[in-house]
Write an enzyme that holds these catalytic residues in place. Structure first.
Site, PDB file in Angstrom:
ATOM      1  N   ASP A   1      -3.007   8.267   7.848  1.00 29.32           N
ATOM      2  CA  ASP A   1      -3.990   7.444   8.555  1.00 29.32           C
ATOM      3  C   ASP A   1      -3.240   6.594   9.582  1.00 29.32           C
ATOM      4  OD1 ASP A   1      -2.798   5.432   7.059  1.00 29.32           O
ATOM      5  OD2 ASP A   1      -4.494   5.166   5.703  1.00 29.32           O
TER       6      ASP A   1
ATOM      7  N   SER B   1       0.804  -1.219   0.000  1.00 33.03           N
ATOM      8  CA  SER B   1       0.000   0.000   0.000  1.00 33.03           C
ATOM      9  C   SER B   1       0.839   1.272   0.000  1.00 33.03           C
ATOM     10  CB  SER B   1      -0.939   0.016   1.216  1.00 33.03           C
ATOM     11  OG  SER B   1      -0.204  -0.108   2.419  1.00 33.03           O
TER      12      SER B   1
ATOM     13  N   HIS C   1      -0.194   4.831   7.205  1.00 33.39           N
ATOM     14  CA  HIS C   1       0.594   5.398   6.110  1.00 33.39           C
ATOM     15  C   HIS C   1       1.033   6.841   6.352  1.00 33.39           C
ATOM     16  CE1 HIS C   1      -2.269   2.364   4.476  1.00 33.39           C
ATOM     17  NE2 HIS C   1      -1.153   1.903   3.931  1.00 33.39           N
TER      18      HIS C   1
END
Length: 411
Positions: free
Chosen positions: A329, A39, A332
């Site tokens: 978040d 991600s 990340h």
């Protein structure tokens, strides 16, 4: 009769010229990148995995890039790979799952196979239902090679893939969403040393396979202080970093750095580099004010006082200054933090923009985060400026347009 023969000869000549052109296509094109990761590098692949739950498909993801709409990046703006690629002057690789991807786009832009939740091991991230782990990403890359060879021929394709650059950024999910979760068998089957050894041996096989498929210039991004991400902090009673988790990251980095050196020495014509920014990221977290940040322990995008909120949603509230927060978040970094990490890697590996003279490389600056109000970042697939280290110095500035309703700021 003579006229008919002339027409036929002309048509044959045209066909032969077209065949020569196709055979040479890609041979003299500018080098591109092929990106493999999780991600931290995903630019939209998971958004097409409709059964997956690791998706950056809702606001406020992507608020500071392009038109401010979700684009599959698990942050507010650019990823580390985006920033380094922009600085080097590479075109933005297109997500493999993007419906616009075709052979021409591959030859022009390269491909990004990164998938949120993916890991080095196939079992990693199973809780996310759908994701591409590293072996699957390599399998997709092999499919890409087949398409390119069919269009431009094996010789030109081999040259194209050997001249490309490769980025691999994996490993964090193997710990956070595998080894450290007791629902996974690996959490019970291995010691911390044994699990890291398993990752390194598997990674060696995977990178050796990539080399066999043509990868000659490759950079592997090391892990950051995983024990300091907001999700790990909130699970600590005193809300501090989890040192045991950070030690896992440091052990993985030490072993991976050695692996890159070994593979570079063992594999023909291989230049495999290790992009390490652990210390710089740790210093940013420990001393945010020194780096121009105000918060390094909680996410900018969060659901009120609910912690952990896990993901950013339209119901979430945003911090007042996104460029002052280290984390976007629970998992990340923000683009501003990604800039610090990318700059550290650029400096350590002495990267220079493509086609720049030897004296042209300048030390990157960390004071380059996107403004919440404007962005100059090109969309995925668009070529970027070879000297663009920051949004302010890349492509044409475009006003930020907020399509969703304005978020509620929070301190």
């Amino acid at each position: 009769m003579k006229k008919k023969m002339m027409v036929m000869k002309t048509m044959v000549l045209i066909v032969m010229l077209m065949m020569v052109a196709l055979a040479g296509m890609g041979a003299d094109s500018a080098p591109v990148q092929f990106i493999f990761g999780d991600s931290l590098s995903d630019v939209g692949n998971n958004n097409y995995l409709t059964k997956g739950i690791a998706r950056a498909a809702l606001p406020w993801y992507g608020i500071d890039i392009g038109m401010g709409l979700p684009n599959g990046r698990f942050t507010n703006g650019r990823t580390i790979a985006d920033i380094i690629g922009d600085y080097m002057g590479y075109p933005r690789p297109i997500a493999f799952m993007d419906q616009s991807l075709d052979v021409d786009a591959i030859l022009k832009n390269g491909v990004n196979y990164a998938s949120g939740g993916g890991g080095i091991l196939n079992d990693t991230g199973q809780l996310f239902v759908q994701r591409f782990c590293f072996y699957k990403q390599i399998d997709l890359f092999q499919g890409t090679q087949k398409l390119v060879k069919e269009k431009i021929g094996s010789e030109a394709a081999d040259k194209f893939f050997k001249e490309a650059s490769y980025v691999v950024a994996l490993g964090s999910n193997d710990y956070i969403n595998n080894f450290l979760l007791p629902v996974y068998p690996d959490a019970w089957a291995y010691s911390s040393t044994g699990f890291t050894n398993l990752l390194i041996s598997t990674l060696k096989d995977q990178l050796t396979l990539l080399h066999k498929l043509g990868a000659r210039k490759l950079i592997f991004f090391g892990l950051g202080p995983m024990g300091c991400i907001p999700l790990e902090r909130v699970m600590n009673t005193n809300y501090t970093c989890q040192d045991s988790v950070n030690k896992l990251a440091m052990s993985f980095n030490d072993n991976t750095k050695q692996l890159m050196q070994d593979l570079s020495a063992q594999l023909p014509n291989a230049t495999f580099q290790f992009g390490d920014a652990y210390n710089e990221f740790a210093d940013l977290i420990a001393n945010p004010l020194k780096h121009g940040f105000s918060n390094a322990d909680s996410p900018c995008c969060r659901l009120g006082r609910i912690r952990p909120s896990l993901t950013c949603t339209p119901a979430s509230s945003l911090c007042k200054e996104r460029s002052k927060y280290v984390f976007w978040d629970e998992y990340h970094p923000t683009e501003a933090a990604n800039q610090v990490i990318a700059n550290a890697i650029i400096k350590k590996l002495s990267f220079r923009p493509l086609n720049a003279p030897p004296s042209a490389a300048a030390a990157p600056s960390n004071n380059t985060a996107s403004s919440p109000a404007t962005t100059s970042v090109a969309p995925a697939g668009a070529p970027s400026s070879p000297t663009a280290l920051s949004p302010a110095s890349s492509t044409t500035t475009v006003p930020f347009i907020a399509t969703p309703p304005a978020p509620t700021p929070s301190s």
